[in-house]
Motif scaffolding. Structure first.
Motif, PDB file in Angstrom:
ATOM      1  N   LYS A 316      29.898  43.106  56.201  1.00  0.00           N
ATOM      2  CA  LYS A 316      30.190  41.968  56.528  1.00  0.00           C
ATOM      3  C   LYS A 316      29.243  40.791  55.545  1.00  0.00           C
ATOM      4  N   TRP A 317      28.190  41.788  54.900  1.00  0.00           N
ATOM      5  CA  TRP A 317      27.483  40.561  53.734  1.00  0.00           C
ATOM      6  C   TRP A 317      27.890  40.763  52.485  1.00  0.00           C
ATOM      7  N   LEU A 318      29.015  41.229  52.197  1.00  0.00           N
ATOM      8  CA  LEU A 318      29.629  41.473  50.868  1.00  0.00           C
ATOM      9  C   LEU A 318      30.763  40.426  50.742  1.00  0.00           C
ATOM     10  N   MET A 319      30.976  40.063  49.533  1.00  0.00           N
ATOM     11  CA  MET A 319      32.229  39.249  49.273  1.00  0.00           C
ATOM     12  C   MET A 319      33.090  40.171  48.415  1.00  0.00           C
ATOM     13  N   PRO A 320      34.525  39.606  48.396  1.00  0.00           N
ATOM     14  CA  PRO A 320      35.312  40.281  47.600  1.00  0.00           C
ATOM     15  C   PRO A 320      35.241  40.019  45.904  1.00  0.00           C
ATOM     16  N   ARG A 321      35.591  40.892  45.178  1.00  0.00           N
ATOM     17  CA  ARG A 321      35.551  40.856  43.903  1.00  0.00           C
ATOM     18  C   ARG A 321      36.290  39.674  43.379  1.00  0.00           C
ATOM     19  N   GLY A 322      35.912  38.568  42.646  1.00  0.00           N
ATOM     20  CA  GLY A 322      36.540  37.544  42.147  1.00  0.00           C
ATOM     21  C   GLY A 322      35.546  36.763  40.980  1.00  0.00           C
ATOM     22  N   CYS A 323      36.172  35.680  40.957  1.00  0.00           N
ATOM     23  CA  CYS A 323      35.421  34.860  39.815  1.00  0.00           C
ATOM     24  C   CYS A 323      34.615  33.826  40.500  1.00  0.00           C
ATOM     25  N   TYR A 324      33.368  34.061  40.281  1.00  0.00           N
ATOM     26  CA  TYR A 324      32.241  32.985  40.989  1.00  0.00           C
ATOM     27  C   TYR A 324      31.586  32.141  40.107  1.00  0.00           C
ATOM     28  N   VAL A 325      30.879  30.991  40.649  1.00  0.00           N
ATOM     29  CA  VAL A 325      29.908  30.311  39.830  1.00  0.00           C
ATOM     30  C   VAL A 325      28.728  30.631  40.572  1.00  0.00           C
ATOM     31  N   ILE A 326      27.684  31.117  39.586  1.00  0.00           N
ATOM     32  CA  ILE A 326      26.477  31.629  40.259  1.00  0.00           C
ATOM     33  C   ILE A 326      25.277  30.644  39.838  1.00  0.00           C
ATOM     34  N   LYS A 336      14.972  25.343  30.667  1.00  0.00           N
ATOM     35  CA  LYS A 336      14.567  24.028  30.589  1.00  0.00           C
ATOM     36  C   LYS A 336      15.171  22.876  31.747  1.00  0.00           C
ATOM     37  N   ARG A 337      16.447  23.450  31.794  1.00  0.00           N
ATOM     38  CA  ARG A 337      17.237  22.653  32.851  1.00  0.00           C
ATOM     39  C   ARG A 337      16.865  22.943  34.320  1.00  0.00           C
ATOM     40  N   ARG A 338      17.144  22.219  35.121  1.00  0.00           N
ATOM     41  CA  ARG A 338      16.929  22.588  36.796  1.00  0.00           C
ATOM     42  C   ARG A 338      18.169  23.350  36.991  1.00  0.00           C
ATOM     43  N   ILE A 339      19.140  22.876  36.719  1.00  0.00           N
ATOM     44  CA  ILE A 339      20.650  23.415  37.243  1.00  0.00           C
ATOM     45  C   ILE A 339      21.380  24.204  35.991  1.00  0.00           C
ATOM     46  N   VAL A 340      21.229  25.442  36.115  1.00  0.00           N
ATOM     47  CA  VAL A 340      21.942  26.438  35.250  1.00  0.00           C
ATOM     48  C   VAL A 340      23.028  27.228  35.821  1.00  0.00           C
ATOM     49  N   ALA A 341      24.089  27.263  35.577  1.00  0.00           N
ATOM     50  CA  ALA A 341      25.416  27.713  36.451  1.00  0.00           C
ATOM     51  C   ALA A 341      25.925  29.043  35.377  1.00  0.00           C
ATOM     52  N   TYR A 342      26.163  29.975  35.969  1.00  0.00           N
ATOM     53  CA  TYR A 342      26.906  31.429  35.338  1.00  0.00           C
ATOM     54  C   TYR A 342      28.125  31.401  35.841  1.00  0.00           C
ATOM     55  N   LEU A 343      28.878  32.025  34.983  1.00  0.00           N
ATOM     56  CA  LEU A 343      30.371  32.294  35.195  1.00  0.00           C
ATOM     57  C   LEU A 343      30.205  33.939  35.574  1.00  0.00           C
ATOM     58  N   LEU A 344      30.610  34.060  36.813  1.00  0.00           N
ATOM     59  CA  LEU A 344      30.753  35.661  37.120  1.00  0.00           C
ATOM     60  C   LEU A 344      32.167  35.949  37.177  1.00  0.00           C
ATOM     61  N   ASP A 345      32.510  36.703  35.950  1.00  0.00           N
ATOM     62  CA  ASP A 345      34.048  37.010  35.639  1.00  0.00           C
ATOM     63  C   ASP A 345      34.382  38.352  36.617  1.00  0.00           C
ATOM     64  N   VAL A 372      40.074  31.056  37.609  1.00  0.00           N
ATOM     65  CA  VAL A 372      38.920  31.310  36.596  1.00  0.00           C
ATOM     66  C   VAL A 372      38.852  30.118  35.761  1.00  0.00           C
ATOM     67  N   ALA A 373      40.032  29.304  35.537  1.00  0.00           N
ATOM     68  CA  ALA A 373      39.987  27.979  35.039  1.00  0.00           C
ATOM     69  C   ALA A 373      38.980  27.030  35.716  1.00  0.00           C
ATOM     70  N   VAL A 374      39.283  26.931  36.717  1.00  0.00           N
ATOM     71  CA  VAL A 374      38.410  26.099  37.799  1.00  0.00           C
ATOM     72  C   VAL A 374      36.733  26.444  37.525  1.00  0.00           C
ATOM     73  N   ALA A 375      36.554  27.753  37.559  1.00  0.00           N
ATOM     74  CA  ALA A 375      35.263  28.356  37.521  1.00  0.00           C
ATOM     75  C   ALA A 375      34.666  27.855  36.489  1.00  0.00           C
ATOM     76  N   ARG A 376      35.338  27.984  35.075  1.00  0.00           N
ATOM     77  CA  ARG A 376      35.021  27.656  33.834  1.00  0.00           C
ATOM     78  C   ARG A 376      34.594  26.142  33.711  1.00  0.00           C
ATOM     79  N   GLY A 377      35.453  25.618  34.242  1.00  0.00           N
ATOM     80  CA  GLY A 377      35.074  23.828  34.331  1.00  0.00           C
ATOM     81  C   GLY A 377      34.179  23.599  35.045  1.00  0.00           C
ATOM     82  N   LEU A 378      33.826  24.369  36.148  1.00  0.00           N
ATOM     83  CA  LEU A 378      32.388  24.031  36.929  1.00  0.00           C
ATOM     84  C   LEU A 378      31.414  24.432  36.367  1.00  0.00           C
ATOM     85  N   VAL A 379      31.164  25.583  35.681  1.00  0.00           N
ATOM     86  CA  VAL A 379      30.215  25.825  34.995  1.00  0.00           C
ATOM     87  C   VAL A 379      29.801  24.980  33.754  1.00  0.00           C
ATOM     88  N   ALA A 380      31.002  24.370  32.994  1.00  0.00           N
ATOM     89  CA  ALA A 380      30.554  23.470  31.963  1.00  0.00           C
ATOM     90  C   ALA A 380      30.254  22.240  32.504  1.00  0.00           C
TER      91      ALA A 380
END
Ligand code: SAM
Length: 421
Positions: A316-326, A336-345, A372-380
């Motif tokens: 119940k603490w796990l999430m399904p494999r997928g593309c996430y923004v972390i 240097k930045r406060r917000i640093v987003a990573y794309l987990l493919d 994936v396109a939404v996740a990449r846009g969000l990271v950018a």
């Protein structure tokens, strides 16, 4: 920041006075700015080691008649107020102690008597100071910025803004310089307030260090600090010379069908299921340390486990494999930045599910991965200067909470999808 009118008696409060440097500064200023003014000063200081020096400092101030209260400021204030003492101070200056206080501490209990639920010693000091000051009194305090946003300080923000008008806010731009001696990581501000005052414009100033050599200042409307209708009552620091204070255009995260959670795996609760390396029956477990210096590195040699056993207890603490923004909840020192987003493919995950440790923010859709396109846009988008600038107007520390991320505005799903070729 304190002003003295010609004919008023000055009753100064210095709670948590240390060796009396702030009272000495006020005394010196009163003498030079408005002649030989006598100040009746009350200095609270609990620490016995400072008493001798405090008395010595005060004895050296020829325009000060001082009272030292070698007692707990909060306990004493609540006792005085409960005994019907009338607020009497005309001026207060404070650099209070910073310390978290837990729910069943004496200080917390005492503050409830003043109608306030608060979790840090510095907000208790501010509240007690306000309670002891006359209407029209001026208070200048140097305090951390943490009360200005964040869930825990919401009752304090309401309490504060009901009782004072903020007239000046000074921000030290660079956390590493202003209080480097004290290892204070929190950004600090200087706040000038008028007790019972009518809220009008606020002077906002910044400087990179206490020398004030590069001081910049402008008058801001109060609405630039507190957005009308904002339930959370966040207090923003308008940036000077940039557009960031106008906020970001766009949609709330939930309006575009996306949400953010903190990593569900609390490692000490699942200790027996953690593994340093993957083995049969495990899935990847990602910690903040896997997200550093712009790169995702998993598996990683180090102190943190790389895997978690997948079983009935952990499922119940796990999430399904997928593309996430972390995003890390605490930014790394080198960032240097406060917000640093990573794309987990999705492709980088070898198993059908994944564990995210609690020091991560995970952007997801219905607790599953994102297109994936939404996740990449969000990271950018999240890694853009505009987002970082805006974030700094309401957060003065290195933490990035899920609430903060929900508070930002985002482009539409279509814009996110089309952001990157
Ligand atoms: C951050 S220091 C500031 C000292 C001084 N005002 C200055 O700016 O140099 C906070 C001071 O509050 C004192 N203090 C801490 N808790 C206190 C309490 N409950 N009542 C009175 N003083 C307290 C500490 O001993 C310390 O000297």
């Amino acid at each position: 920041m304190l002003e003295f009118s010609a004919d008023e008696e000055i009753h100064l409060l210095d709670p948590g006075a240390g060796i009396g440097l702030l009272t000495a500064a006020v005394a010196q200023y009163a003498e030079t700015s408005c002649g030989h003014r006598t100040i009746a000063a009350t200095c609270y200081e609990l620490e016995s080691a400072f008493q001798a020096d405090l008395h010595e400092t005060l004895a050296g101030l020829r325009n000060v008649v001082a009272t030292v209260e070698p007692t707990d400021f909060i306990e004493h204030t609540v006792r005085l107020l409960c005994a019907g003492e009338k607020p009497n101070y005309t001026h207060a200056i404070l650099n209070p102690p910073y310390k978290k206080i837990n729910t069943n501490s004496v200080h917390r209990f005492l503050m409830r008597k003043l109608g306030l639920e608060t979790s840090n010693l510095y907000t208790c000091f501010l509240a007690c100071t306000i309670a002891l000051c006359k209407p029209g009194a001026q208070i200048v305090g140097i305090v951390p910025r943490s009360f200005m946003n964040g869930l825990y300080f919401k009752p304090f923000r309401y309490w504060l803004l009901d009782r004072v008008a903020i007239t000046h806010l000074h921000v030290f731009d660079r956390r590493d310089q202003a209080f480097s001696d004290d290892k204070v990581l929190q950004e600090n501000i200087i706040l000038r307030m008028i007790v019972g005052g009518k809220q009008g414009e606020v002077a906002v100033s910044t400087s990179s260090d206490p020398s004030l050599a590069d001081l910049r200042q402008r008058q801001c409307s109060f609405f630039e600090l507190v957005t009308p209708g904002d339930e959370e009552c966040f207090i923003h620091v308008p940036t000077l010379g940039s557009q960031a204070h106008h906020g970001l255009p766009g949609f709330a995260l939930r309006e575009i069908g996306i949400d953010v959670c903190t990593g569900p795996v609390v490692d000490f609760r699942l200790r027996e299921h953690l593994r340093m390396q993957s083995e049969a029956g495990t899935v990847p477990l990602l910690y903040a340390s896997h997200f550093a210096s712009g790169q995702i590195e998993w598996p990683k040699e180090g102190r943190k486990p790389n895997a978690i056993v997948r079983n009935a207890e952990t499922e119940k603490w796990l999430m399904p494999r997928g593309c996430y923004v972390i995003l890390r909840r605490l930014s790394a020192k080198e960032e240097k930045r406060r917000i640093v987003a990573y794309l987990l493919d999705e492709g980088s995950l070898p198993e059908a599910s994944v564990g995210f440790e609690n020091h991560l923010n995970v952007i997801h859709r219905n607790r599953q991965g994102l297109p994936v396109a939404v996740a990449r846009g969000l990271v950018a988008y999240l890694n853009s200067q505009a987002v970082d600038d805006y974030f700094r107007t309401f957060s003065g520390h290195t933490q990035v909470n899920a609430t903060d991320l929900r508070r930002l505005r985002y482009p539409s799903l279509e814009q996110l999808e089309q952001a990157l070729p």
